[in-house]
Motif scaffolding. Structure first.
Motif, PDB file in Angstrom:
ATOM      1  N   TRP A  12       0.833  -1.213   0.000  1.00  0.00           N
ATOM      2  CA  TRP A  12       0.000   0.000   0.000  1.00  0.00           C
ATOM      3  C   TRP A  12       0.863   1.256   0.000  1.00  0.00           C
ATOM      4  O   TRP A  12       0.509   2.257  -0.616  1.00  0.00           O
ATOM      5  CB  TRP A  12      -0.974  -0.021   1.183  1.00  0.00           C
ATOM      6  CG  TRP A  12      -1.819  -1.252   1.158  1.00  0.00           C
ATOM      7  CD1 TRP A  12      -1.801  -2.281   2.047  1.00  0.00           C
ATOM      8  CD2 TRP A  12      -2.759  -1.626   0.135  1.00  0.00           C
ATOM      9  NE1 TRP A  12      -2.680  -3.265   1.650  1.00  0.00           N
ATOM     10  CE2 TRP A  12      -3.282  -2.886   0.486  1.00  0.00           C
ATOM     11  CE3 TRP A  12      -3.203  -1.019  -1.041  1.00  0.00           C
ATOM     12  CZ2 TRP A  12      -4.225  -3.543  -0.285  1.00  0.00           C
ATOM     13  CZ3 TRP A  12      -4.152  -1.679  -1.807  1.00  0.00           C
ATOM     14  CH2 TRP A  12      -4.652  -2.923  -1.423  1.00  0.00           C
ATOM     15  N   HIS A  93      -7.946  -4.546  -1.085  1.00  0.00           N
ATOM     16  CA  HIS A  93      -7.778  -4.393   0.354  1.00  0.00           C
ATOM     17  C   HIS A  93      -8.768  -5.277   1.102  1.00  0.00           C
ATOM     18  O   HIS A  93      -9.969  -5.148   0.936  1.00  0.00           O
ATOM     19  CB  HIS A  93      -8.020  -2.938   0.729  1.00  0.00           C
ATOM     20  CG  HIS A  93      -7.242  -2.520   1.925  1.00  0.00           C
ATOM     21  ND1 HIS A  93      -6.871  -1.225   2.146  1.00  0.00           N
ATOM     22  CD2 HIS A  93      -6.742  -3.223   2.965  1.00  0.00           C
ATOM     23  CE1 HIS A  93      -6.176  -1.154   3.274  1.00  0.00           C
ATOM     24  NE2 HIS A  93      -6.092  -2.355   3.783  1.00  0.00           N
ATOM     25  N   ARG A  95      -9.870  -6.140   4.851  1.00  0.00           N
ATOM     26  CA  ARG A  95      -9.676  -5.733   6.241  1.00  0.00           C
ATOM     27  C   ARG A  95      -9.784  -6.931   7.168  1.00  0.00           C
ATOM     28  O   ARG A  95     -10.505  -7.865   6.902  1.00  0.00           O
ATOM     29  CB  ARG A  95     -10.707  -4.675   6.636  1.00  0.00           C
ATOM     30  CG  ARG A  95     -10.536  -3.413   5.839  1.00  0.00           C
ATOM     31  CD  ARG A  95     -11.235  -2.233   6.498  1.00  0.00           C
ATOM     32  NE  ARG A  95     -11.061  -1.047   5.663  1.00  0.00           N
ATOM     33  CZ  ARG A  95      -9.975  -0.291   5.671  1.00  0.00           C
ATOM     34  NH1 ARG A  95      -8.983  -0.574   6.486  1.00  0.00           N
ATOM     35  NH2 ARG A  95      -9.875   0.747   4.874  1.00  0.00           N
ATOM     36  N   ASP A 120      -4.049  -5.426   5.657  1.00  0.00           N
ATOM     37  CA  ASP A 120      -3.860  -4.007   5.938  1.00  0.00           C
ATOM     38  C   ASP A 120      -2.419  -3.534   5.757  1.00  0.00           C
ATOM     39  O   ASP A 120      -2.136  -2.679   4.943  1.00  0.00           O
ATOM     40  CB  ASP A 120      -4.318  -3.698   7.367  1.00  0.00           C
ATOM     41  CG  ASP A 120      -5.804  -3.412   7.394  1.00  0.00           C
ATOM     42  OD1 ASP A 120      -6.308  -2.919   6.375  1.00  0.00           O
ATOM     43  OD2 ASP A 120      -6.440  -3.698   8.410  1.00  0.00           O
ATOM     44  N   ASP A 121      -1.542  -4.041   6.581  1.00  0.00           N
ATOM     45  CA  ASP A 121      -0.167  -3.565   6.458  1.00  0.00           C
ATOM     46  C   ASP A 121       0.800  -4.724   6.648  1.00  0.00           C
ATOM     47  O   ASP A 121       1.719  -4.679   7.435  1.00  0.00           O
ATOM     48  CB  ASP A 121       0.140  -2.444   7.441  1.00  0.00           C
ATOM     49  CG  ASP A 121      -0.558  -2.650   8.766  1.00  0.00           C
ATOM     50  OD1 ASP A 121      -1.009  -1.680   9.347  1.00  0.00           O
ATOM     51  OD2 ASP A 121      -0.660  -3.818   9.189  1.00  0.00           O
TER      52      ASP A 121
END
Ligand SMILES: [Zn+2]
Length: 188
Positions: A12, A93, A95, A120-121
């Motif tokens: 991202w 994406h 979540r 997410d990350d």
């Protein structure tokens, strides 16, 4: 000049900063591919760019190429396959961590984009994506190109066998293989 891919990156952030990478990777970077082939005639060359397309969709586009050595399924000899395949991933994406790799509903993704669900990350290993593309681009029935196979020469020399068999049964497969190998393979 684009930098080579790091071992892992945050996809991202890469999208946000329109990161672009280019470089080479040896077969050691691709353990699954290494099991499917005899070896390589050199490293993979890749370039990949992250960003947003006109629809605001996060994408990773580029290409990866590699010359791989495989076993010809007709004569069992070794031959080289030149793979050059586009990368067109739509980063989706997801979540939380439920169904991250499962049934993700993906709507409105541009036609040629392959959906890639991501968390997410979570740092990802983009080399794994390249490996997936190379594996998908391998010929399903690896064979020498038409006219280069020892088995084909033997077959053509026998008029009886040629007469008995449908005309050039391998031509369709060879043509398919040439197409799958990309435009570069056609020039040989
Ligand atoms: Zn062969």
């Amino acid at each position: 000049m684009s930098a080579p891919l790091p071992e892992r990156l945050d996809p991202w952030r890469a999208v946000k900063f329109k990161a672009a990478f280019a470089g080479e990777a040896s077969l050691r970077s691709f353990p699954r591919l290494a099991e499917a082939v005899l070896g390589t005639a050199g490293p993979a060359r890749y370039e990949i760019r992250f960003g947003l397309d006109e629809q605001g969709q996060a994408v990773a586009r580029g290409h990866v190429s590699m010359v791989l050595r495989m076993t010809c399924q007709r004569c069992l000899g070794e031959f080289e396959v030149s793979v050059d395949t586009p990368i067109a991933l739509g980063l989706v994406h997801v979540r939380g961590d439920s169904d991250r790799l499962g049934l993700t509903q993906v709507e409105g993704l541009a036609g040629d984009l392959e959906p890639l669900p991501l968390g997410d990350d979570e740092p990802v290993r983009v080399l794994d994506w390249l490996e997936d593309e190379l594996l998908l681009a391998l010929p399903q029935v690896p064979m020498h190109p038409a006219g280069h196979c020892v088995a084909a020469v033997t077959l053509a020399a026998s008029e009886e066998m040629v007469a008995e068999r449908p005309r050039n049964p391998f031509a369709a497969l060879a043509a398919l293989q040439a197409r799958r190998s990309g435009p570069e393979a056609d020039e040989h």
